[in-house]
Design an enzyme around this catalytic site. Sequence first.
Site, PDB file in Angstrom:
ATOM      1  N   GLY A  97       0.979  -1.171   0.123  1.00 27.30           N
ATOM      2  CA  GLY A  97       0.110   0.119  -0.050  1.00 27.30           C
ATOM      3  C   GLY A  97       0.852   1.361   0.107  1.00 27.30           C
ATOM      4  N   SER A 171      -3.915   9.141   8.004  1.00 24.86           N
ATOM      5  CA  SER A 171      -3.207   7.931   6.940  1.00 24.86           C
ATOM      6  C   SER A 171      -2.054   8.710   6.844  1.00 24.86           C
ATOM      7  CB  SER A 171      -4.096   7.476   5.818  1.00 24.86           C
ATOM      8  OG  SER A 171      -3.051   7.125   4.990  1.00 24.86           O
ATOM      9  N   GLN A 173       0.237   7.455   4.666  1.00 27.36           N
ATOM     10  CA  GLN A 173       0.426   7.382   3.347  1.00 27.36           C
ATOM     11  C   GLN A 173      -0.290   8.325   2.486  1.00 27.36           C
ATOM     12  OE1 GLN A 173      -0.949   3.311   2.595  1.00 27.36           O
ATOM     13  NE2 GLN A 173       0.732   2.188   3.709  1.00 27.36           N
ATOM     14  N   ASP A 319       0.063  -0.639  13.289  1.00 29.02           N
ATOM     15  CA  ASP A 319       0.664  -1.935  12.641  1.00 29.02           C
ATOM     16  C   ASP A 319       0.937  -2.802  13.564  1.00 29.02           C
ATOM     17  OD1 ASP A 319       0.419  -1.011  10.074  1.00 29.02           O
ATOM     18  OD2 ASP A 319       2.441  -0.097  10.250  1.00 29.02           O
ATOM     19  N   LYS A 346      -6.529  -2.956   5.823  1.00 22.11           N
ATOM     20  CA  LYS A 346      -5.169  -3.395   5.657  1.00 22.11           C
ATOM     21  C   LYS A 346      -4.913  -4.546   4.618  1.00 22.11           C
ATOM     22  CE  LYS A 346      -3.808  -0.065   8.147  1.00 22.11           C
ATOM     23  NZ  LYS A 346      -2.807   1.280   7.713  1.00 22.11           N
ATOM     24  N   ARG A 350      -8.128  -7.181   9.266  1.00 21.23           N
ATOM     25  CA  ARG A 350      -7.233  -7.614  10.384  1.00 21.23           C
ATOM     26  C   ARG A 350      -8.037  -7.838  11.766  1.00 21.23           C
ATOM     27  NH1 ARG A 350      -1.737  -4.237   9.529  1.00 21.23           N
ATOM     28  NH2 ARG A 350      -1.278  -5.475   7.793  1.00 21.23           N
TER      29      ARG A 350
HETATM   30  C1  S3P Z   1       2.446   3.519   6.476  1.00 15.38           C
HETATM   31  C2  S3P Z   1       1.364   4.121   6.892  1.00 15.38           C
HETATM   32  C3  S3P Z   1       0.154   3.069   7.660  1.00 15.38           C
HETATM   33  C4  S3P Z   1       0.823   1.971   8.008  1.00 15.38           C
HETATM   34  C5  S3P Z   1       1.500   1.225   7.008  1.00 15.38           C
HETATM   35  C6  S3P Z   1       2.580   1.996   6.572  1.00 15.38           C
HETATM   36  C7  S3P Z   1       3.564   4.396   5.906  1.00 15.38           C
HETATM   37  O1  S3P Z   1      -0.654   3.126   6.697  1.00 15.38           O
HETATM   38  O2  S3P Z   1      -0.292   1.100   8.492  1.00 15.38           O
HETATM   39  O3  S3P Z   1       1.868  -0.085   7.219  1.00 15.38           O
HETATM   40  O4  S3P Z   1       4.732   3.996   5.709  1.00 15.38           O
HETATM   41  O5  S3P Z   1       3.143   5.367   5.859  1.00 15.38           O
HETATM   42  P1  S3P Z   1      -1.812   4.203   6.717  1.00 15.38           P
HETATM   43  O6  S3P Z   1      -1.398   5.308   6.289  1.00 15.38           O
HETATM   44  O7  S3P Z   1      -2.818   3.544   5.542  1.00 15.38           O
HETATM   45  O8  S3P Z   1      -2.570   4.215   7.988  1.00 15.38           O
END
Ligand code: S3P
Length: 434
Positions: A97, A171, A173, A319, A346, A350
């Site tokens: 993701g 988020s 990400q 996580d 996820k 989960r």
């Molecule tokens: C991550 C952000 C989280 C996390 C993922 C890694 C990142 O996701 O769960 O394993 O590296 O920015 P979300 O931004 O969807 O919460």
Amino acid sequence: MGRTLEITPCRRFRGEPRLPGDKSISHRALLLAGLADGTSRITGLAAGWDLLATREALRRLGVAIDLISESAVTVVGVGGASHLREPEEPIPCLNSGTTARLLAGVVAGLPGLTVLSGDASLRRRPMRRVIEPLRETGARLWGRAQDTCLPLCIQGQARLRPLSYRLPVPSAQVKSALLLAGLAADGVTTIEEPVPTRDHTETMLRAAGIDCQRTGPLITVSGPAVPQPGDRAIPGDPSAGAAFAVGAAIHPGSHIVLRRLGLNPTRTGFLDILARMGAAVEVLERAEAKGEPVGDVAIKGRGLRGLDLGPADIPGLIDEIPLLAVAMALAEGPSTIRGAEELRRKESDRLACLTRELQRFGLAVTETADGLTLPGGGRPVAPAFADTHGDHRIGLAVAILATAATGTTLLRDAQWLDVSFPGFEAELRRVATP
Ligand code: S3P
């Protein structure tokens, strides 16, 4: 081919497990080095399929990456997203993701067409959260299933409009995708983050000479801007370390040390929770590497007690919840997890998968719409025929739980552990002491 892992019970965890480099920081280090104006050297890079996906994606976008060793690379940056090469084929983001969402932000600034796809799990995960805000920058995006899922088609352009956007779900990400797009924008991009999430992108942008600031919930980045190249040593992954921390916490008499662990406070919520549950957690040595705190952490197992996690706790340990649920199931007294509905989006659902797996070990757990209720006091734990559900974090949690069972557990589809921690099995065997 499916791999089955055989896990025998142990009495305690002892020693110093070796951890892969932090996965989140590794993705960002590669992407920023790829966009930089010159050559960067990255050491301690995360292992696993997720990072392979980001490396391969950058290669297809015209970034030269040379392997110095298994965990060290040099990256020759192209000098901004507008100098990336339009990829000839769809980019496979595999199970990652972070690769898909962060890249969407990067290629919004590439004047060409990029198609991002992924495996069956990633193709089910929500992408509207990046599509909608990125459209406001002037990039054009199309996704499968009414613009909600991969494959995602992105027609970028060299100059984007700066965004002003409030994140509807916490988020890191999405925040990172928008900040990376902000590098190609003409002006100041502002992201409002009501609940703080991991801030590696902000820290790393600053370390690369980019004007990126935080004022309360507002994060700004000034574009257009090209990151400076630089060398970076990546700290050990706290999310991988959490497996051994929980393993030590559930076996009284355990004593492990996690060396050069990433200690960014947006990532170490699980250590605070384990300490509040009764484990002895001590930071032995602290340092800083380019704005990212690192240190050696000792964890000793003692009796655990249950506790409640609410919505404000979740982003800081998102996580690690599967592993913490294992600690809660074995603790004295009840625990609840609330406000964690994001866990359903996820690599697997989960909440559903954890419930299923804990029940296979004879543990009482109730799934709620946004969390779990665990009565605790779960020992003795029955050994099980367990499953990763194609999700590395479920696999890690189940493997750790299995060390507390009364007999041998078989964990099916253990190859999924390689998404984030290819050497896990060997490290587990080193520290789990009969
Ligand atoms: C991550 C952000 C989280 C996390 C993922 C890694 C990142 O996701 O769960 O394993 O590296 O920015 P979300 O931004 O969807 O919460």
